[in-house]
Design an enzyme around this catalytic site. Structure first.
Site, short mmCIF file in Angstrom:
data_model
loop_
_atom_site.label_atom_id
_atom_site.label_comp_id
_atom_site.label_asym_id
_atom_site.label_seq_id
_atom_site.Cartn_x
_atom_site.Cartn_y
_atom_site.Cartn_z
N SER A 183 48.47 44.20 41.79
CA SER A 183 48.38 44.95 43.04
C SER A 183 47.33 46.04 42.92
CB SER A 183 49.74 45.60 43.37
OG SER A 183 49.99 46.70 42.50
N LYS A 184 46.99 46.65 44.05
CA LYS A 184 46.00 47.73 44.02
C LYS A 184 46.52 48.92 43.20
CE LYS A 184 47.39 49.82 48.45
NZ LYS A 184 46.97 50.12 49.83
N ARG A 185 47.83 49.10 43.18
CA ARG A 185 48.41 50.19 42.39
C ARG A 185 48.23 49.94 40.89
NH1 ARG A 185 48.18 53.94 46.01
NH2 ARG A 185 49.20 53.35 47.95
#
Length: 510
Positions: free
Chosen positions: A264-266
């Site tokens: 994910s972007k996180r």
């Protein structure tokens, strides 16, 4: 056989994750390999999640990657419009056709009634909290209401959605081009909303209608859409379009580096690497996420890296041009299992591409990076030579700042420790004499500079090895860089002498 037509249909709700770009790539490769057409369709029916700038960002990412659609909202095409919000009037008739044929129904439930249903099911320890064949009889819809009550709701303008009627105890199978035979049982499938209260279709209705009207022959999408497949297959059947249903292939996930879940972007922000093709400025949160482009990746390397996440051609080859990928790609060699993202491997791809890319092609990219750092380049011929000399030392384009910037900027600091440990009066005499020789002699080549340097060292009985490191620090500021005589040649005699003098003065070595 029908002409191959594939599509990528993103929602403009955020930045284009590298998994999305890989989906584009596999669609693109399949289309080009079969002399087919690649369609970009914007699925913007969820206006609540629409993010300003996201659609334009998608175009820019695909342009940077060199994955240009044959048909799109920008390019147009025979099946325009290519934005679902502009096709709104198309969908309602198909939803109403499904109702007329007994395959869909009106649902008038308020949000609070839906929430109460879920709470009741939760309290009863139900296996399912969905709106489905078990719960719909207790809800406010045209299946549970009388015909007169349904008409009264519709005539009074009561808000409604249209839901797909899923019959229980059915087995649905299809052949996935990646996973083989896939089977579902409808008892676990909910009555999905097809048309929302605002008249907009949901993904489930729109994707089927658009794939049919746009004559899509193959649909490659992420495996997260696999649970939606039974509802989509039923829609193709209920609309009597099954003979035109595209062949599907559900692509494996791109996983976190440890393999534990979808990337994910996180994860990128947490682990220190990008997950977007280009910088993404989130208009809603105000966050800025770095992209592979701005970090210093070549688009060829980025695309090459993505191709190898979940696919290989069965050989040991890892470096592929886009033309080679088109030739070698085959959907049956796409893996079923998720692919772990390895940032070190991604950088390896970029390093290999920097090494194999012509200096002339890299020149404008490096020049742009230098300009961003306020490094002035007045001579493109010199820059081209510098790039040619230093590119194998660079992993990212941004590494040229450290590996080549000193050719255009006099060092502001020097590795004093490296010099002081080797310096004595003989070195002062040597380098002062060297500047005189360089000024008076025709040292216009690397060989001439090296010859003059070594001849003087021999005359003054100093080992060349003791002098070369000092010479490098004087020119560069540190012990890094390619062959020192190459550096001196590219700097030129005047600048080389200036740097020797500047270093001696700055470190008080005279």
């Amino acid at each position: 056989m029908s002409k191959v037509r594939v599509r990528f249909a993103p929602s403009p709700t955020g930045g284009l994750h590298l998994g999305g770009v890989r989906t584009v790539l596999f669609n693109y490769l399949f289309a080009k390999q079969h002399d087919g057409e690649f369609v970009l369709r914007i699925e913007d029916t969820d206006q609540n999640r629409y993010v300003v700038g996201a659609e334009d960002y998608i175009y820019k990412c695909l342009e940077w990657c060199g994955l240009t659609p044959d048909e799109s909202p920008l390019a147009g095409g025979p099946y325009a419009p290519y934005r679902q919000s502009e096709r709104k009037n198309l969908y309602k008739k198909y939803a109403e056709e499904l109702i007329a044929n007994g395959h869909a129904y009106y649902a008038f439930d308020l949000p609070e009634e839906l929430e109460a249903m879920r709470e009741q099911l939760k309290a009863a320890n139900s296996d399912s909290l969905q709106y489905d064949h078990l719960s719909r009889g207790k809800m406010k819809n045209s299946l549970s209401l009388s015909e007169d009550e349904t008409k009264r709701f519709l005539q009074s303008g009561t808000p409604y959605v249209i839901r797909l009627k899923i019959e229980p105890d059915q087995h649905i199978t299809f052949t996935d081009l990646i996973r083989g035979e896939v089977e579902f049982e409808t008892n676990h499938v909910d009555d999905k909303v097809l048309l929302k209260a605002d008249g907009m279709p949901t993904y489930h209705l729109a994707v089927v209608v658009d794939d049919y009207l746009m004559k899509i022959t193959h649909a490659f999408r992420g495996e997260e859409w696999l649970p939606s497949a039974p509802a989509h297959i039923l829609l193709w059947q209920y609309l009597d379009w099954q003979k035109d249903m595209p062949q599907w292939g559900h692509l494996p996930l791109i996983l976190k580096p440890d393999g534990n879940g979808k990337l994910s972007k996180r994860d990128g922000a947490r682990l220190g690497f990008p997950v977007f093709a280009m910088n993404w400025n989130d208009a809603k949160s105000g966050e800025v996420f770095q992209g592979f482009k701005e970090l210093g990746f070549l688009p060829e390397a980025f695309v090459n890296m993505l191709a190898m996440l979940g696919w290989n051609d069965g050989s040991e080859q890892e470096i592929f041009t886009i033309q080679e990928l088109v030739t070698h790609f085959s959907i049956d060699r796409v893996h079923k299992a998720g692919a772990k993202f390895d940032f070190e491997k991604a950088k390896w791809f970029n390093h290999e591409w920097l090494k194999k890319t012509d200096a002339e092609k890299l020149l404008p990219l490096v020049k742009n990076i230098f300009e961003n750092e306020k490094i002035v380049v007045a001579d493109d011929t010199k820059l081209s030579a510098v790039v040619r000399l230093t590119k194998e030392r660079c992993v990212l384009l941004t590494d040229f700042i450290e590996q080549a910037g000193y050719f255009f900027v006099t060092p502001k600091a020097y590795d004093a420790a490296a010099i002081s440990s080797k310096w004595d009066k003989t070195k002062t005499i040597f380098f002062n004499s060297l500047t005189v020789i360089f000024s008076q002699s025709a040292v216009e080549s690397t060989a001439a500079i090296e010859e003059g340097f070594k001849k003087l060292a021999d005359e003054q009985a100093i080992k060349v090895g003791e002098l070369q490191m000092l010479f490098r620090v004087m020119l560069v500021g540190s012990k890094k860089g390619p062959a020192v005589f190459e550096i001196a040649h590219l700097l030129g005699v005047e600048e080389t002498n200036n740097r020797i003098t500047h270093c001696i003065k700055t470190l008080n070595l005279s």
